[in-house]
Scaffold this motif. Sequence first.
Motif, PDB file in Angstrom:
ATOM      1  N   SER A 180       0.837  -1.105  -0.122  1.00  0.00           N
ATOM      2  CA  SER A 180       0.269  -0.030   0.038  1.00  0.00           C
ATOM      3  C   SER A 180       0.879   1.317   0.071  1.00  0.00           C
ATOM      4  O   SER A 180       1.865   1.393   0.835  1.00  0.00           O
ATOM      5  CB  SER A 180      -0.868  -0.057   1.389  1.00  0.00           C
ATOM      6  N   ASP A 205      -2.946  -1.090  -2.168  1.00  0.00           N
ATOM      7  CA  ASP A 205      -3.954   0.213  -2.071  1.00  0.00           C
ATOM      8  C   ASP A 205      -2.928   1.277  -2.460  1.00  0.00           C
ATOM      9  O   ASP A 205      -1.732   1.145  -2.387  1.00  0.00           O
ATOM     10  CB  ASP A 205      -4.200   0.227  -0.747  1.00  0.00           C
ATOM     11  N   SER A 217       3.279   0.838   3.208  1.00  0.00           N
ATOM     12  CA  SER A 217       2.974  -0.084   3.995  1.00  0.00           C
ATOM     13  C   SER A 217       2.900  -1.468   3.159  1.00  0.00           C
ATOM     14  O   SER A 217       2.185  -1.815   2.380  1.00  0.00           O
ATOM     15  CB  SER A 217       1.500   0.181   4.569  1.00  0.00           C
ATOM     16  N   SER A 269       2.466  -5.706   3.497  1.00  0.00           N
ATOM     17  CA  SER A 269       2.175  -7.066   4.289  1.00  0.00           C
ATOM     18  C   SER A 269       2.645  -8.251   3.483  1.00  0.00           C
ATOM     19  O   SER A 269       2.722  -8.419   2.152  1.00  0.00           O
ATOM     20  CB  SER A 269       0.681  -7.092   4.323  1.00  0.00           C
ATOM     21  N   THR A 316      -5.710  -5.526   1.896  1.00  0.00           N
ATOM     22  CA  THR A 316      -5.128  -4.386   2.522  1.00  0.00           C
ATOM     23  C   THR A 316      -5.874  -3.099   2.216  1.00  0.00           C
ATOM     24  O   THR A 316      -6.073  -3.025   1.150  1.00  0.00           O
ATOM     25  CB  THR A 316      -3.497  -4.434   2.591  1.00  0.00           C
ATOM     26  N   ASP A 317      -6.011  -2.176   3.237  1.00  0.00           N
ATOM     27  CA  ASP A 317      -6.419  -0.807   2.923  1.00  0.00           C
ATOM     28  C   ASP A 317      -5.810   0.112   3.859  1.00  0.00           C
ATOM     29  O   ASP A 317      -5.393  -0.272   5.004  1.00  0.00           O
ATOM     30  CB  ASP A 317      -7.980  -0.904   3.223  1.00  0.00           C
ATOM     31  N   THR A 353      -4.002  -7.482  10.745  1.00  0.00           N
ATOM     32  CA  THR A 353      -2.733  -6.704  11.455  1.00  0.00           C
ATOM     33  C   THR A 353      -3.228  -5.201  11.003  1.00  0.00           C
ATOM     34  O   THR A 353      -3.871  -4.799  10.290  1.00  0.00           O
ATOM     35  CB  THR A 353      -1.701  -7.076  10.489  1.00  0.00           C
ATOM     36  N   SER A 363      -3.130   1.381   8.363  1.00  0.00           N
ATOM     37  CA  SER A 363      -3.139   0.282   7.385  1.00  0.00           C
ATOM     38  C   SER A 363      -3.330  -0.948   7.876  1.00  0.00           C
ATOM     39  O   SER A 363      -2.854  -1.477   8.806  1.00  0.00           O
ATOM     40  CB  SER A 363      -1.938   0.489   7.026  1.00  0.00           C
ATOM     41  N   SER A 386      -4.199  -5.073   7.110  1.00  0.00           N
ATOM     42  CA  SER A 386      -4.302  -5.998   6.278  1.00  0.00           C
ATOM     43  C   SER A 386      -5.329  -7.015   6.930  1.00  0.00           C
ATOM     44  O   SER A 386      -5.396  -7.216   8.185  1.00  0.00           O
ATOM     45  CB  SER A 386      -3.221  -6.784   6.151  1.00  0.00           C
ATOM     46  N   PHE A 436      -6.524 -11.475   6.665  1.00  0.00           N
ATOM     47  CA  PHE A 436      -6.499 -12.710   6.102  1.00  0.00           C
ATOM     48  C   PHE A 436      -7.664 -13.446   6.305  1.00  0.00           C
ATOM     49  O   PHE A 436      -8.254 -13.507   7.448  1.00  0.00           O
ATOM     50  CB  PHE A 436      -5.300 -13.549   6.691  1.00  0.00           C
TER      51      PHE A 436
END
Lengths: 342, 342
Positions: free
Chosen positions: A97, A131, A142, A144, B53-54, B95, B142, B144, B146
């Motif tokens: 992101s 993102d 960011s 992951s 993720t955002d 997360t 941020s 994420s 799963f």
Amino acid sequence: MPEQRTEIASLGEFGLIGRLSEAFENTRPDSITGIGDDAAVIDLEAEYGLLSTDLLLEGVHFDLTFVPLKHLGYKSIAVNISDIAAMNGVPGQVTVSLAVSNRFSVEAVEELYAGIKAACADFRVDLVGGDLSSSRSGLLISVSVFGKVAKDKIVYRNTGRPNDLLCVTGDLGGAYLGLQILEREKQVFLANPGMQPQLEGHDYVIQRQLKPEARMDVIFELEEAGVVPTAMLDVSDGLASDLLHLCSQSSVGALVFEENLPIDEQTYLAATELNLSPITAALNGGEDYELLFTIRQDDYDKVKNNPKISVIGYLTDQAAGAKLATKGGNHIPITAQGWNHF
Amino acid sequence: MPEQRTEIASLGEFGLIGRLSEAFENTRPDSITGIGDDAAVIDLEAEYGLLSTDLLLEGVHFDLTFVPLKHLGYKSIAVNISDIAAMNGVPGQVTVSLAVSNRFSVEAVEELYAGIKAACADFRVDLVGGDLSSSRSGLLISVSVFGKVAKDKIVYRNTGRPNDLLCVTGDLGGAYLGLQILEREKQVFLANPGMQPQLEGHDYVIQRQLKPEARMDVIFELEEAGVVPTAMLDVSDGLASDLLHLCSQSSVGALVFEENLPIDEQTYLAATELNLSPITAALNGGEDYELLFTIRQDDYDKVKNNPKISVIGYLTDQAAGAKLATKGGNHIPITAQGWNHF
């Protein structure tokens, strides 16, 4: 806003994480671990899934006056891969992101992604999502990462036992001294923009800072050698701080021999030039992204000839604390001077 | 920095994502999808893993003058869960990475985490990790997530077929009008701090904006009813924009009936007060976090009595394009006016 006001700085990063974590406990049978290790562990039945995330902010974690965007992209992936390596896992997928201000052009963002792509190729992971957003203040990344590990091969940081040998990969302190060299040259440049930066002889420590590698190579070599570490984490905050995490979570002490600390020649050179202690850099520098792990004494023969691994000491009883045995023969307590961004 | 300079605004968010994505392709057999759906799909052998993720940034995605921190924490989780729901999956772990400036106290961060905790409880997910950093400009979150889904139950956005029925959950346009009401009252307050905000009668649309829900309830009800949608995504950018994604990725057209668009009474009321079109809000408002999905005609009986689901039209051949059948009997092209933060 609530009425009471406690400054975050008064708790520090780890203090605040501890306070926030208290309110959470896992409720799902497939959540094997919670907050507190390099990566979270998720039960996938046949194996474990690993999930980790890291945030990099301009002005806090990096300075674009001397960090090339391509290196930054590479580093943003490598530091996340390092968290999967630290669980003895193999990374598979990453999400990125990004928030960028209008200071950045499309070409600049593409430079960043060229570095991300290079890291994905080096560590054999796929970029599968993310993102993208605008930012009002510079660049923010960011990342992951998702990985997997066989259930009988996972390595936590709370499972070290007294008498286990303490090992570290590569060498320490270089990334910190690379940063100090870059900061020095930045100041020189700001004072006199006509001056050429004096970076000769510092290429290694600068590379350690700008383009750290996750030690997946060592993970694969340990696997080949038939060694499963008894505990492991990556050295991101500095050997001292990370060793103290291992000791506290494993309820053990440790004895580290100063003369066994792996320090590169260039790290000594840079330390001398900057009038800093190379030992302090190795202990408290941070950002080396090497692996700190422990093995059973029986496994010593399997690692002793690996030039990437140094045995730097052993674990002791918790009561003995974490100590550094100096070259002069003294045992001095190891204290964390790691990073506190607040 | 590279010499050429293309402004990001000239490409827009989706344009830049498209350009960056071109350089990446999956190399691993367990990377089932790459960039482009609500969540990335990872092969776990027995089932699929889902990763999404955002990023939420202060000043870009939220305005703390009217967004309570607890609601913001809740929303940061809910919008990520929504991406897992949109793949017909069940979320398991999240997360949270946070960057905060020293404007925020420990208590303020705890408020935020109280909202995160409430969302974790509501959606039955565990917070298993994250990162915490200082920030030089406000608050940044941020998240994420799963999740998992059975291999024969996963739903992509590129698998809709002509004649499938087009369905949407809940109602549309409320979140956008809630934001407009809050923005109006902010301006009134800034002009005259003594004025009380006029929020009466707007509690529903304000809640839609401040505390959106991921529609996991509908995912479970579809499962119970034995319906697997043929295609699905969540409505985050607005029905028009998201429907066009579905059409383009599925290579289909669509016909949407204006009179079937689910719009709440309060949305009509707010639209009237603000002199805005409720239909435009429903089509282009965004942030509703409802699910837009398609089903086989044979499944109609299984959803028709579910009050949470509206059948708003059907898919057509790609050549027919995406059209809105107005109450007046006209067919007008649906165009995306979604969000562009750049």
